[in-house]
Scaffold this active site. Structure first.
Site, PDB file in Angstrom:
ATOM      1  NE  ARG A 163      -4.153  -1.626   0.109  1.00 24.44           N
ATOM      2  CZ  ARG A 163      -4.231  -2.917  -0.266  1.00 24.44           C
ATOM      3  NH1 ARG A 163      -3.193  -3.523  -0.812  1.00 24.44           N
ATOM      4  NH2 ARG A 163      -5.353  -3.591  -0.099  1.00 24.44           N
ATOM      5  CB  SER A 237      -8.985  -1.419   3.868  1.00 27.89           C
ATOM      6  OG  SER A 237      -9.281  -2.709   3.409  1.00 27.89           O
ATOM      7  CD  GLU A 333      -5.868   1.254   2.148  1.00 26.61           C
ATOM      8  OE1 GLU A 333      -6.726   1.863   1.473  1.00 26.61           O
ATOM      9  OE2 GLU A 333      -5.738   0.024   2.163  1.00 26.61           O
TER      10      GLU A 333
HETATM   11  N1  EPU Z   1     -11.218 -10.382   9.927  1.00 27.43           N
HETATM   12  C1  EPU Z   1     -11.983 -10.458  11.057  1.00 27.43           C
HETATM   13  N2  EPU Z   1     -13.021  -9.580  11.199  1.00 27.43           N
HETATM   14  C2  EPU Z   1     -13.329  -8.658  10.267  1.00 27.43           C
HETATM   15  C3  EPU Z   1     -12.542  -8.586   9.093  1.00 27.43           C
HETATM   16  C4  EPU Z   1     -11.483  -9.455   8.947  1.00 27.43           C
HETATM   17  O1  EPU Z   1     -11.751 -11.268  11.918  1.00 27.43           O
HETATM   18  O2  EPU Z   1     -14.298  -7.923  10.486  1.00 27.43           O
HETATM   19  C5  EPU Z   1     -10.107 -11.336   9.779  1.00 27.43           C
HETATM   20  C6  EPU Z   1     -10.549 -12.636   9.149  1.00 27.43           C
HETATM   21  O3  EPU Z   1      -9.887 -13.677   9.789  1.00 27.43           O
HETATM   22  C7  EPU Z   1     -10.059 -12.553   7.733  1.00 27.43           C
HETATM   23  C8  EPU Z   1      -8.821 -11.681   7.878  1.00 27.43           C
HETATM   24  O4  EPU Z   1      -9.122 -10.776   8.936  1.00 27.43           O
HETATM   25  O5  EPU Z   1      -9.740 -13.795   7.232  1.00 27.43           O
HETATM   26  C9  EPU Z   1      -8.461 -10.903   6.642  1.00 27.43           C
HETATM   27  O6  EPU Z   1      -9.627 -10.231   6.175  1.00 27.43           O
HETATM   28  P1  EPU Z   1      -9.856  -9.974   4.597  1.00 27.43           P
HETATM   29  O7  EPU Z   1      -9.593 -11.213   3.828  1.00 27.43           O
HETATM   30  O8  EPU Z   1     -11.167  -9.291   4.428  1.00 27.43           O
HETATM   31  O9  EPU Z   1      -8.673  -8.996   4.207  1.00 27.43           O
HETATM   32  P2  EPU Z   1      -8.132  -7.678   4.907  1.00 27.43           P
HETATM   33  O10 EPU Z   1      -6.736  -7.948   5.350  1.00 27.43           O
HETATM   34  O11 EPU Z   1      -9.079  -7.155   5.928  1.00 27.43           O
HETATM   35  C10 EPU Z   1      -7.067  -6.787   2.704  1.00 27.43           C
HETATM   36  C11 EPU Z   1      -7.066  -5.510   1.918  1.00 27.43           C
HETATM   37  C12 EPU Z   1      -8.351  -5.393   1.103  1.00 27.43           C
HETATM   38  C13 EPU Z   1      -8.459  -6.589   0.178  1.00 27.43           C
HETATM   39  C14 EPU Z   1      -8.426  -7.879   1.040  1.00 27.43           C
HETATM   40  C15 EPU Z   1      -8.431  -9.148   0.206  1.00 27.43           C
HETATM   41  C16 EPU Z   1      -5.721  -3.997   3.276  1.00 27.43           C
HETATM   42  C17 EPU Z   1      -5.702  -2.771   4.153  1.00 27.43           C
HETATM   43  N3  EPU Z   1      -6.913  -4.377   2.832  1.00 27.43           N
HETATM   44  O12 EPU Z   1      -8.118  -6.672   3.652  1.00 27.43           O
HETATM   45  O13 EPU Z   1      -8.246  -4.219   0.296  1.00 27.43           O
HETATM   46  O14 EPU Z   1      -9.645  -6.548  -0.586  1.00 27.43           O
HETATM   47  O15 EPU Z   1      -7.220  -7.888   1.825  1.00 27.43           O
HETATM   48  O16 EPU Z   1      -7.176  -9.398  -0.334  1.00 27.43           O
HETATM   49  O17 EPU Z   1      -4.652  -4.536   2.986  1.00 27.43           O
HETATM   50  C18 EPU Z   1      -8.709  -1.901   0.376  1.00 27.43           C
HETATM   51  O18 EPU Z   1      -7.485  -1.713   0.417  1.00 27.43           O
HETATM   52  O19 EPU Z   1      -9.525  -0.929   0.322  1.00 27.43           O
HETATM   53  C19 EPU Z   1      -9.213  -3.252   0.355  1.00 27.43           C
HETATM   54  C20 EPU Z   1     -10.525  -3.521   0.406  1.00 27.43           C
END
Ligand code: EPU
Length: 337
Positions: A163, A237, A333
């Site tokens: 990012r 995010s 972010e």
């Molecule tokens: N989780 C929770 N509770 C929540 C959300 C997430 O427990 O409310 C845990 C879950 O275990 C889940 C893990 O966190 O498996 C990861 O969540 P998720 O797969 O939704 O990914 P993220 O790390 O929250 C990142 C990116 C997203 C992207 C997803 C998928 C960042 C800041 N965000 O989110 O990007 O779509 O991975 O690859 O790195 C964005 O940047 O705007 C964005 C949406």
């Protein structure tokens, strides 16, 4: 092309915050952009450059010039197995991804349905489901704000990281990206390592997925988990996933064995900010018109008519409570103005 005065930015930010810009102009070519940059209004006022306005929280009226990028167009240049595709900064990211998927050009399918424009994609090296744009990025054209000069940046010059890019650090507010070239593949090498993709392919009984299948599956995963900015104001995010040292991680994991984390190559650990926020009781919670999304706590939402300040103050409460419980400080972010 005309510089307008006192224009509402409501239609131009996905958080749907109602603030005004003192001056506003939309440019459709590099030459128009250069002429705005050379104008007195531009030289005498602060500047905000808008693409899709999808990674932005506006907390007050903007007392300066907003330049909205309208530079469009897609050009394809095929070379053996590689395809070089150039897109204007104002192309909507998802439309561009779907264009590439329909042509069977591989490399961007995991990035289906990310909000925003092509021009914004390198700034924060957008990423999802195991892919970042740095994986297929070739080069970009950018216009220097101070001089109007056009410069080519290759991948190394962009200094991509999680990012991050040079356009968020050393060259922040110095260049405006006009177009981006991606190097895609005619023979797909699909990236399917991400658990949610494998699960959804299995559910659909797909064993040998096509580029289109991967794009469809990613779209389905995102729609199920993330709010649609066309109906609920949000900027994806809101915070970055924090990276912590091995030592801090050891302390955390002994206190919270179920902490969701991803090991990094350098021994540090990336924590799932969504998990940290959910553990503090914020998932689906609302204060006034600001809230977190019911299916993904990392996404802050405008529940209707929220001011930017309301969302910002809400995010501050989240930062404080995650810090108090886990000793980890979340970084935003989205860009705050
Ligand atoms: N989780 C929770 N509770 C929540 C959300 C997430 O427990 O409310 C845990 C879950 O275990 C889940 C893990 O966190 O498996 C990861 O969540 P998720 O797969 O939704 O990914 P993220 O790390 O929250 C990142 C990116 C997203 C992207 C997803 C998928 C960042 C800041 N965000 O989110 O990007 O779509 O991975 O690859 O790195 C964005 O940047 O705007 C964005 C949406």
């Amino acid at each position: 092309m005309q510089i307008q005065e006192n224009i509402s930015l409501l239609p131009f930010n996905t958080f749907r915050i109602a603030v005004n810009a003192k001056y506003f102009v939309e440019v459709k070519t590099i030459v128009e952009l250069q002429s705005v940059l050379a104008s007195d209004i531009c030289k005498q006022n602060k500047l905000l450059v808008l693409g899709g306005g999808s990674n932005l929280l506006l907390t007050k009226n903007f007392d300066g010039l907003v330049i909205r990028l309208g530079i469009k167009g897609i050009t394809v240049c095929e070379q053996d197995e590689d395809v070089f595709v150039e897109a204007g900064a104002a192309e909507v990211w998802n439309d561009f991804v779907l264009f590439c998927v329909a042509q069977n050009f591989a490399g961007l399918e995991n990035l289906t349905l990310i909000p925003g424009t092509v021009g914004a994609s390198p700034v924060q090296n957008i990423g999802a489901y195991g892919v970042e744009i740095k994986d297929t990025f070739h080069s970009l054209l950018a216009v220097e704000i101070a001089t109007g000069e056009v410069k080519v940046f290759d991948k190394e010059a962009c200094k991509f990281d999680y990012r991050e890019s040079v356009f968020k650090s050393a060259l922040k507010n110095k260049y405006i990206i006009a177009s981006v070239v991606f190097k895609l593949q005619k023979n797909a090498v699909l990236k399917l390592s991400y658990g949610a993709i494998q699960e959804e392919l299995k559910n659909r009984g797909i064993v040998h997925p096509s580029i289109q299948d991967v794009s469809d599956v990613v779209a389905a995963i995102r729609v199920a988990k993330l709010p649609d900015p066309s109906t609920i104001g949000n900027a994806g995010s809101f915070f970055k996933n924090p990276v912590v040292s091995a030592a801090l991680f050891q302390q955390l994991v002994s206190a919270f064995p179920e902490v969701v984390h991803f090991p990094l190559a350098d021994g540090q650990e990336k924590l799932a900010a969504g998990w940290l926020i959910e553990q503090c009781g914020w998932k689906g919670k609302q204060i006034g018109n600001a809230g977190t999304w019911k299916n993904q706590a990392l996404v802050l939402v405008n529940c209707g008519g929220a001011s930017g300040k309301e969302i910002y103050d809400f995010s501050e409460l989240i930062i404080q409570s995650v810090k108090a419980k886990f000793g980890v400080v979340l970084a935003r972010e989205v860009n705050i103005h």
